[in-house]
Design a protein around this motif. Structure first.
Motif, PDB file in Angstrom:
ATOM      1  N   ILE A  30       0.862  -1.183   0.000  1.00 47.91           N
ATOM      2  CA  ILE A  30       0.000   0.000   0.000  1.00 47.91           C
ATOM      3  C   ILE A  30       0.897   1.231   0.000  1.00 47.91           C
ATOM      4  CG2 ILE A  30      -1.788   1.286   1.227  1.00 47.91           C
ATOM      5  CD1 ILE A  30      -2.616  -1.374   2.531  1.00 47.91           C
ATOM      6  N   HIS A  31       0.852   1.996  -1.080  1.00 50.26           N
ATOM      7  CA  HIS A  31       1.741   3.156  -1.185  1.00 50.26           C
ATOM      8  C   HIS A  31       1.127   4.382  -0.504  1.00 50.26           C
ATOM      9  CE1 HIS A  31       4.744   5.910  -2.681  1.00 50.26           C
ATOM     10  NE2 HIS A  31       3.762   6.709  -3.074  1.00 50.26           N
ATOM     11  N   VAL A  32       1.905   5.006   0.354  1.00 48.57           N
ATOM     12  CA  VAL A  32       1.508   6.283   0.970  1.00 48.57           C
ATOM     13  C   VAL A  32       2.707   7.219   0.951  1.00 48.57           C
ATOM     14  CG1 VAL A  32      -0.220   5.256   2.506  1.00 48.57           C
ATOM     15  CG2 VAL A  32       2.134   5.545   3.318  1.00 48.57           C
ATOM     16  N   ASN A  33       2.403   8.514   0.989  1.00 51.48           N
ATOM     17  CA  ASN A  33       3.437   9.512   1.226  1.00 51.48           C
ATOM     18  C   ASN A  33       3.518   9.773   2.725  1.00 51.48           C
ATOM     19  OD1 ASN A  33       3.789  10.030  -1.639  1.00 51.48           O
ATOM     20  ND2 ASN A  33       1.842  11.137  -1.523  1.00 51.48           N
ATOM     21  N   ARG A  34       4.609  10.349   3.155  1.00 55.83           N
ATOM     22  CA  ARG A  34       4.775  10.733   4.557  1.00 55.83           C
ATOM     23  C   ARG A  34       5.148  12.211   4.613  1.00 55.83           C
ATOM     24  NH1 ARG A  34       9.888  10.016   7.580  1.00 55.83           N
ATOM     25  NH2 ARG A  34       9.522  10.289   9.822  1.00 55.83           N
ATOM     26  N   LEU A  35       4.375  12.975   5.359  1.00 49.49           N
ATOM     27  CA  LEU A  35       4.580  14.427   5.408  1.00 49.49           C
ATOM     28  C   LEU A  35       5.794  14.781   6.259  1.00 49.49           C
ATOM     29  CD1 LEU A  35       3.623  17.309   4.747  1.00 49.49           C
ATOM     30  CD2 LEU A  35       2.148  17.186   6.777  1.00 49.49           C
ATOM     31  N   GLU A  36       6.751  15.444   5.648  1.00 49.13           N
ATOM     32  CA  GLU A  36       7.932  15.895   6.380  1.00 49.13           C
ATOM     33  C   GLU A  36       7.537  16.970   7.402  1.00 49.13           C
ATOM     34  OE1 GLU A  36      10.602  17.366   3.453  1.00 49.13           O
ATOM     35  OE2 GLU A  36      11.183  15.379   2.715  1.00 49.13           O
ATOM     36  N   GLY A  37       8.011  16.803   8.616  1.00 55.24           N
ATOM     37  CA  GLY A  37       7.717  17.804   9.639  1.00 55.24           C
ATOM     38  C   GLY A  37       6.372  17.641  10.297  1.00 55.24           C
ATOM     39  N   GLY A  38       5.537  16.715   9.771  1.00 54.24           N
ATOM     40  CA  GLY A  38       4.242  16.442  10.378  1.00 54.24           C
ATOM     41  C   GLY A  38       3.341  17.654  10.503  1.00 54.24           C
ATOM     42  N   ILE A  39       2.403  17.560  11.430  1.00 55.27           N
ATOM     43  CA  ILE A  39       1.452  18.653  11.605  1.00 55.27           C
ATOM     44  C   ILE A  39       2.142  19.911  12.110  1.00 55.27           C
ATOM     45  CG2 ILE A  39       0.800  18.075  13.977  1.00 55.27           C
ATOM     46  CD1 ILE A  39      -2.061  18.838  13.250  1.00 55.27           C
ATOM     47  N   ARG A  40       3.302  19.761  12.724  1.00 55.88           N
ATOM     48  CA  ARG A  40       4.033  20.938  13.192  1.00 55.88           C
ATOM     49  C   ARG A  40       4.439  21.826  12.020  1.00 55.88           C
ATOM     50  NH1 ARG A  40       9.055  20.394  17.321  1.00 55.88           N
ATOM     51  NH2 ARG A  40      10.050  19.481  15.482  1.00 55.88           N
ATOM     52  N   SER A  41       4.767  21.222  10.877  1.00 54.56           N
ATOM     53  CA  SER A  41       5.114  22.018   9.697  1.00 54.56           C
ATOM     54  C   SER A  41       3.882  22.771   9.188  1.00 54.56           C
ATOM     55  CB  SER A  41       5.687  21.126   8.594  1.00 54.56           C
ATOM     56  OG  SER A  41       4.701  20.236   8.092  1.00 54.56           O
ATOM     57  N   TYR A  42       2.717  22.122   9.297  1.00 56.44           N
ATOM     58  CA  TYR A  42       1.484  22.790   8.878  1.00 56.44           C
ATOM     59  C   TYR A  42       1.169  23.963   9.799  1.00 56.44           C
ATOM     60  CZ  TYR A  42      -3.432  23.669   7.920  1.00 56.44           C
ATOM     61  OH  TYR A  42      -4.610  24.287   7.613  1.00 56.44           O
ATOM     62  N   ARG A  43       1.361  23.773  11.108  1.00 61.42           N
ATOM     63  CA  ARG A  43       1.113  24.848  12.069  1.00 61.42           C
ATOM     64  C   ARG A  43       2.037  26.041  11.802  1.00 61.42           C
ATOM     65  NH1 ARG A  43      -2.352  27.785  14.867  1.00 61.42           N
ATOM     66  NH2 ARG A  43      -1.423  28.688  16.726  1.00 61.42           N
ATOM     67  N   LYS A  44       3.300  25.782  11.477  1.00 61.80           N
ATOM     68  CA  LYS A  44       4.238  26.865  11.164  1.00 61.80           C
ATOM     69  C   LYS A  44       3.773  27.630   9.934  1.00 61.80           C
ATOM     70  CE  LYS A  44       8.438  24.828  13.146  1.00 61.80           C
ATOM     71  NZ  LYS A  44       9.774  24.236  12.857  1.00 61.80           N
ATOM     72  N   TRP A  45       3.235  26.893   8.963  1.00 63.12           N
ATOM     73  CA  TRP A  45       2.729  27.536   7.741  1.00 63.12           C
ATOM     74  C   TRP A  45       1.526  28.412   8.056  1.00 63.12           C
ATOM     75  CZ3 TRP A  45      -2.074  26.564   5.311  1.00 63.12           C
ATOM     76  CH2 TRP A  45      -2.238  27.190   4.057  1.00 63.12           C
ATOM     77  N   VAL A  46       0.615  27.938   8.908  1.00 62.75           N
ATOM     78  CA  VAL A  46      -0.563  28.730   9.302  1.00 62.75           C
ATOM     79  C   VAL A  46      -0.119  30.035   9.967  1.00 62.75           C
ATOM     80  CG1 VAL A  46      -2.508  28.816  10.931  1.00 62.75           C
ATOM     81  CG2 VAL A  46      -2.163  26.789   9.511  1.00 62.75           C
ATOM     82  N   ILE A  47       0.821  29.938  10.897  1.00 67.89           N
ATOM     83  CA  ILE A  47       1.324  31.127  11.585  1.00 67.89           C
ATOM     84  C   ILE A  47       1.982  32.086  10.591  1.00 67.89           C
ATOM     85  CG2 ILE A  47       3.028  31.942  13.269  1.00 67.89           C
ATOM     86  CD1 ILE A  47       2.507  29.320  14.827  1.00 67.89           C
TER      87      ILE A  47
END
Length: 347
Positions: A113-130
């Motif tokens: 089952i192929h999946v991608n893995r997000l670098e930095g996890g949700i913390r990277s998303y939070r930094k982007w929101v800020i």
């Protein structure tokens, strides 16, 4: 082998095709904050995560990893089956792109089952929101719906949105109506989830000539508006809606339905009771206990909410506000459409 992708690559992927984001953290972590649109397929339950975390802190990293593997191995068949049900491309993530998302991606890859893995996890998303909020950039003009409590502003915004108008529903994002009773029947949001929803709305409407929203204070329940947006709202064109008292009472009863949770309603009232003239406060308390809600709400509006609102009207210059007297919110809707048009016109 699974692929590590950066946040911007994830956004590009989402723009091109139907894509599923999977948060593999515990249900509690998922509820506290996640990337909007994600689903939760957790590696550990809340209790299991607490157990592994305690071992990590009090024993050793190796002891925690061993116990984590023991727990996860027992639930592998169900975990894998959950991913087999998804018929789109997928990306998994955890808090900072660490052990949990790596374990999930590795196991799934072994099962084909192929999946991608997000670098930095949700913390990277939070930094982007800020980062997005820190740019303090929201170009559309704001039309702000104001009115006495019970004017049906939320219902008007909902109807406007259903008919294609750009609407920023701050109360909806906050999970709170903005009053002392605002949490009743709602699930108040926290700041992280509110910020995420706000960023999504800002980006969606950035190229619109205007956006409609509701007059709110800087704090809505548990969350705070960013300064730049609050100031833009205050500088926007203010539409003040005036409905008859009886109509407002009906709207509040329909929205809050105090009979469904009378004790919570009464508890909320007693927080503000000291700010109301004693004889009136006693009558409201009595009415709430006797479930005479129309009378209680009428007194609350007359002696608590309306005086505060009357003060607020005078804060805006005449060329930045428009007062409309109507008998029903449908009439208010029609009048608003006369003023809110493409392109923007506040004249």
């Amino acid at each position: 082998m699974f692929e590590n992708i950066a946040l911007q690559d994830l956004f590009d992927l989402q723009a091109k095709e139907k894509h599923t984001l999977i948060d593999v953290r515990s249900p509690k972590e998922f509820q506290e904050t996640t990337i909007p649109g994600s689903i939760n397929i957790p590696i550990f339950t809340n209790e299991e995560r607490a157990e592994v975390g305690t071992l990590y802190k009090k024993v050793s990293k190796e002891a925690a990893k061993k116990r984590g593997l023991e727990i996860f191995s027992k639930k592998l068949p169900d975990f894998i089956d959950s991913f087999k049900q998804i018929d789109t491309s997928m990306t998994v993530f955890c808090w900072r792109g660490g052990m949990r998302s790596k374990t999930a991606a590795t196991v799934l890859d072994l099962m084909g089952i192929h999946v991608n893995r997000l670098e930095g996890g949700i913390r990277s998303y939070r930094k982007w929101v800020i980062h997005v909020l820190g740019k303090q950039d929201f170009r559309p003009e704001l039309f702000v719906l104001n009115g006495y409590t019970g004017t049906g502003k939320t219902a008007l915004l909902k109807k406007l949105k259903q008919n294609g108008y750009p609407v920023m529903d701050l109360e909806g994002m906050a999970g709170h109506r903005g009053s002392i009773f605002g949490h009743i029947g709602r699930e108040p949001s926290n700041q992280k989830n509110f910020d995420s929803a706000l960023v999504q709305t800002i980006l969606r409407y950035q190229d619109e000539p205007f956006v409609l929203t509701e007059g709110e204070s800087k704090r809505i329940g548990k969350v705070l508006l960013p300064d730049f947006l609050y100031q833009k709202k205050e500088a926007g064109f203010q539409i003040f809606i005036n409905l008859p008292l009886n109509e407002r009472i009906k709207i509040i009863l329909d929205d809050y339905q105090p009979w469904s949770d009378p004790e919570t309603f009464l508890e909320a009232f007693r927080i503000i009771k000291k700010h109301i003239h004693t004889p009136v406060a006693k009558q409201i308390d009595k009415d709430l206990q006797n479930e005479n809600y129309p009378n209680a709400i009428g007194l609350l509006l007359k002696y608590y909410y309306d005086p505060r609102y009357e003060y607020a009207i005078g804060n805006y210059p005449d060329d930045k506000k428009w007062l409309i007297d109507v008998n029903h919110i449908d009439e208010a809707y029609e009048k608003i459409l006369q003023r809110v048009k493409y392109p923007v016109s506040t004249s």
